[in-house]
Design an enzyme around this catalytic site. Structure first.
Site, mmCIF file in Angstrom:
data_model
loop_
_atom_site.group_PDB
_atom_site.id
_atom_site.type_symbol
_atom_site.label_atom_id
_atom_site.label_comp_id
_atom_site.label_asym_id
_atom_site.label_seq_id
_atom_site.Cartn_x
_atom_site.Cartn_y
_atom_site.Cartn_z
ATOM 1 N N TRP A 37 -19.154 -39.140 27.856
ATOM 2 C CA TRP A 37 -18.082 -38.616 27.085
ATOM 3 C C TRP A 37 -17.037 -37.826 27.805
ATOM 4 O O TRP A 37 -17.122 -36.947 28.687
ATOM 5 C CB TRP A 37 -18.654 -37.372 26.173
ATOM 6 C CG TRP A 37 -17.979 -36.995 25.195
ATOM 7 C CD1 TRP A 37 -17.246 -35.648 25.349
ATOM 8 C CD2 TRP A 37 -17.613 -37.341 23.857
ATOM 9 N NE1 TRP A 37 -16.446 -35.266 24.278
ATOM 10 C CE2 TRP A 37 -16.814 -36.480 23.240
ATOM 11 C CE3 TRP A 37 -18.275 -38.477 23.205
ATOM 12 C CZ2 TRP A 37 -16.269 -36.687 21.987
ATOM 13 C CZ3 TRP A 37 -17.733 -38.707 21.913
ATOM 14 C CH2 TRP A 37 -16.941 -37.670 21.245
ATOM 15 N N TYR B 177 -15.854 -40.185 13.848
ATOM 16 C CA TYR B 177 -16.196 -38.895 13.384
ATOM 17 C C TYR B 177 -16.332 -39.050 11.623
ATOM 18 O O TYR B 177 -15.412 -39.794 11.081
ATOM 19 C CB TYR B 177 -15.278 -37.870 13.698
ATOM 20 C CG TYR B 177 -15.440 -37.319 14.857
ATOM 21 C CD1 TYR B 177 -15.497 -35.753 15.131
ATOM 22 C CD2 TYR B 177 -15.576 -37.835 16.212
ATOM 23 C CE1 TYR B 177 -15.829 -35.259 16.297
ATOM 24 C CE2 TYR B 177 -15.788 -37.299 17.446
ATOM 25 C CZ TYR B 177 -15.870 -35.908 17.411
ATOM 26 O OH TYR B 177 -16.055 -35.245 18.490
ATOM 27 N N GLU C 59 -25.148 -36.335 16.264
ATOM 28 C CA GLU C 59 -25.914 -35.047 16.655
ATOM 29 C C GLU C 59 -26.330 -34.280 15.541
ATOM 30 O O GLU C 59 -25.597 -33.256 15.231
ATOM 31 C CB GLU C 59 -24.978 -34.366 17.705
ATOM 32 C CG GLU C 59 -24.820 -34.917 19.090
ATOM 33 C CD GLU C 59 -24.007 -33.906 19.815
ATOM 34 O OE1 GLU C 59 -23.368 -33.030 19.564
ATOM 35 O OE2 GLU C 59 -23.892 -34.351 21.206
ATOM 36 N N TYR D 101 -25.060 -31.888 28.532
ATOM 37 C CA TYR D 101 -23.750 -31.796 29.630
ATOM 38 C C TYR D 101 -24.339 -31.115 30.735
ATOM 39 O O TYR D 101 -24.925 -30.058 30.499
ATOM 40 C CB TYR D 101 -22.852 -30.877 28.612
ATOM 41 C CG TYR D 101 -22.180 -31.807 27.464
ATOM 42 C CD1 TYR D 101 -20.757 -32.205 27.934
ATOM 43 C CD2 TYR D 101 -22.750 -32.258 26.462
ATOM 44 C CE1 TYR D 101 -20.305 -33.266 27.034
ATOM 45 C CE2 TYR D 101 -22.277 -33.057 25.610
ATOM 46 C CZ TYR D 101 -20.965 -33.473 25.821
ATOM 47 O OH TYR D 101 -20.169 -34.377 25.043
ATOM 48 N N GLU E 130 -24.806 -40.017 24.644
ATOM 49 C CA GLU E 130 -23.411 -39.123 25.137
ATOM 50 C C GLU E 130 -23.718 -38.067 26.194
ATOM 51 O O GLU E 130 -25.017 -37.405 26.198
ATOM 52 C CB GLU E 130 -23.013 -38.302 23.856
ATOM 53 C CG GLU E 130 -21.738 -37.381 23.941
ATOM 54 C CD GLU E 130 -21.377 -36.615 22.690
ATOM 55 O OE1 GLU E 130 -21.277 -37.466 21.730
ATOM 56 O OE2 GLU E 130 -21.221 -35.314 22.829
#
Length: 502
Positions: free
Chosen positions: A320, A124, A197, A260, A286
């Site tokens: 993830w 991060y 992202e 997702y 991801e």
């Protein structure tokens, strides 16, 4: 001979000696081997590690050693032999918060027990990450060097999130990628993801992301001319169609698409198809079994649909995430150690699904709990049950319940058949009229699956469920007891559900 002739010969010999000595010194003072696009032999190091110690080697028989230097041909990631390749693996969570799970032992366990072929080190930038604490890059190096020696591919992820515009920290990104690409310039298995992202109302491909990439990519390519680079796309790496309409003019570029399963549906696959048809190469760096929040789910049916789509297009993916955070997309429970060696009990439902998907086996463990968390987790619904350490079959804890108590597990068996339930039980104070009862709910009715009498010692049981338990989004398993007295107790341990993937 005249004096000036001797002087001339002396100067000529001196010049030759100087040239020879210079060549010898230059060849002997460098630590860097010649750059080669061929797979390195295990006894021929590619570079010096980050501390200047002995070189790191890639085993020529490992996955990365066999596939060598990756390349993008058309819209497909390929190996050194120009054969299409699909990498599959898992991503770390925030390295500065969950870095304890990122080390050579865990990555080796993931390689050997889960069969991962790629690991993503998610560093991060904000949220307390690199911008606030530069030392987190040492954990990146640890992950990279472990992956190199273990012979899998590794992604160095510049993980922007709240800093939605990649240009916000472009100077730091330049510095970081200059260092990383110089350190690992000779390794064929290091992949660079330059912006996780990108997001925000004013952040789009043309105005923000492409200009950023055009500055970062040359820095990496200066040290590592042919490296694979993943570039994030707008709206949290979903608008791959925009990138496909205005591609970067560099070789070996992959565009990131993230999904997702509980949130993203056919429309995102349509965007991906559009990008592929335009010639863009896609990498799912991801994805999660949950909703986009990281919670809710697990959405197994939707996850399977997505993974079948990725397989059909040979698109590489990274799940993830590797952590024990209290969210459904996490792979580990908080019983999981930091050095690997995890049993199925240490894995969440998401972790189990990803593990068995990576293994490529037809039979999955959908649920496994030895109750070692000491509390009810993994979606178990307790009515009058307690976690007990009075007597256990394995580990330190089990479940105990008396007359009127019950323990229920809801789960989706969509796309699965041959459902089987395993458990161990023991009774205290049971009479011939007391029973442990196991029932199943098929979405409309409860049915008795098994009825078990007194057992003074731990007893293992297995129940093959009826066909109504297969391909059922609303199936439930319930354990209960009917006894004559409140002193009669049932203990339950090592509860597991397995199934065959259709």
């Amino acid at each position: 001979m005249p004096k000036y002739v001797n002087q001339h010969r002396f100067l000529l010999l001196l010049t030759i000696c100087v040239i020879l000595m210079t060549g010898f010194l230059l060849s002997g003072c460098t630590n860097d081997p010649p750059i080669s696009s061929h797979k390195p032999d295990s006894d021929l190091p590619s570079a010096i590690d980050t501390e200047g110690n002995k070189p790191l080697n890639i085993d020529k028989d490992s996955f990365a050693g066999t596939n060598g230097k990756l390349q993008v041909i058309g819209n497909q990631l390929c190996n050194e032999k120009k054969e299409p390749i699909q990498l599959k693996g898992i991503s770390s969570m925030q390295l500065h918060m969950f870095g304890r799970f990122v080390n050579k032992d865990t990555i080796k366990w993931l390689r050997d027990d889960w069969s991962i072929t790629v690991f993503r080190a998610a560093m991060y930038t904000e949220e307390g990450g690199y911008i606030q604490n530069k030392s987190v890059k040492e954990k990146v190096k640890e992950a990279v060097e472990a992956s190199i020696e273990l012979g899998i591919y590794v992604i160095i992820d510049w993980h922007i999130l709240s800093d939605g515009d990649p240009n916000e920290h472009i100077d730091e990104a330049k510095e970081f990628f200059r260092e990383m690409s110089a350190l690992y310039r000779h390794y064929p298995n290091v992949i660079y993801e330059i912006c996780n992202e990108p997001n925000g109302d004013n952040v789009n491909w043309t105005n923000s992301i492409k200009p950023y990439a055009q500055e970062i990519i040359p820095i990496i390519r200066e040290a590592s001319p042919d490296s694979i680079i993943i570039v994030g796309t707008s709206h949290y790496s979903q608008n791959v169609d925009e990138a496909a309409d205005d591609p970067l003019e560099f070789n070996n570029i992959l565009y990131a698409m993230h999904f997702y399963a509980g949130t993203h549906e056919t429309s995102l696959r349509d965007k991906t198809n559009y990008a592929l048809n335009k010639g863009a190469a896609i990498f799912v760096s991801e994805w999660g079994t949950s909703s986009s929040t990281g919670s809710d789910g697990v959405f197994l049916k939707e996850s399977i649909e997505w993974l079948e789509y990725l397989d059909s297009n040979k698109i590489s993916w990274v799940n993830w995430s590797l952590c024990d955070k209290n969210e459904s997309s996490a792979a580990l429970t908080f019983t999981a150690g930091t050095k690997g060696n995890w049993s199925d009990n240490d894995l969440t439902e998401s972790g189990l699904f990803v593990k068995y998907t990576l293994l490529g086996k037809s039979h999955y463990t959908l649920f496994s709990d030895g109750f070692e968390t000491g509390i009810f987790t993994k979606g178990l619904i307790s009515d009058g049950c307690t976690i007990s350490n009075d007597t256990t079959y394995k580990g330190k804890f089990c479940v105990s319940f008396k007359n009127g108590g019950s323990l229920t597990k809801e789960l989706s068996t969509s796309r699965f058949s041959d459902i089987e339930v395993y458990f161990a039980y023991r009774t205290i104070g049971f009479t011939d009229n007391d029973f442990l009862i196991v029932e199943g709910f098929d979405g409309s009715d409860w049915m008795e699956l098994g009825k078990y009498s007194v057992s003074n010692d731990w007893t293992e049981k297995s129940i093959i469920l009826p066909q109504t338990a297969s391909d059922n989004e609303n199936f439930k398993i319930r354990f209960s007891t009917n006894t004559d007295t409140q002193s009669s107790i049932v203990y339950l341990d090592e509860f597991k559900i397995t199934a065959k993937k259709e």
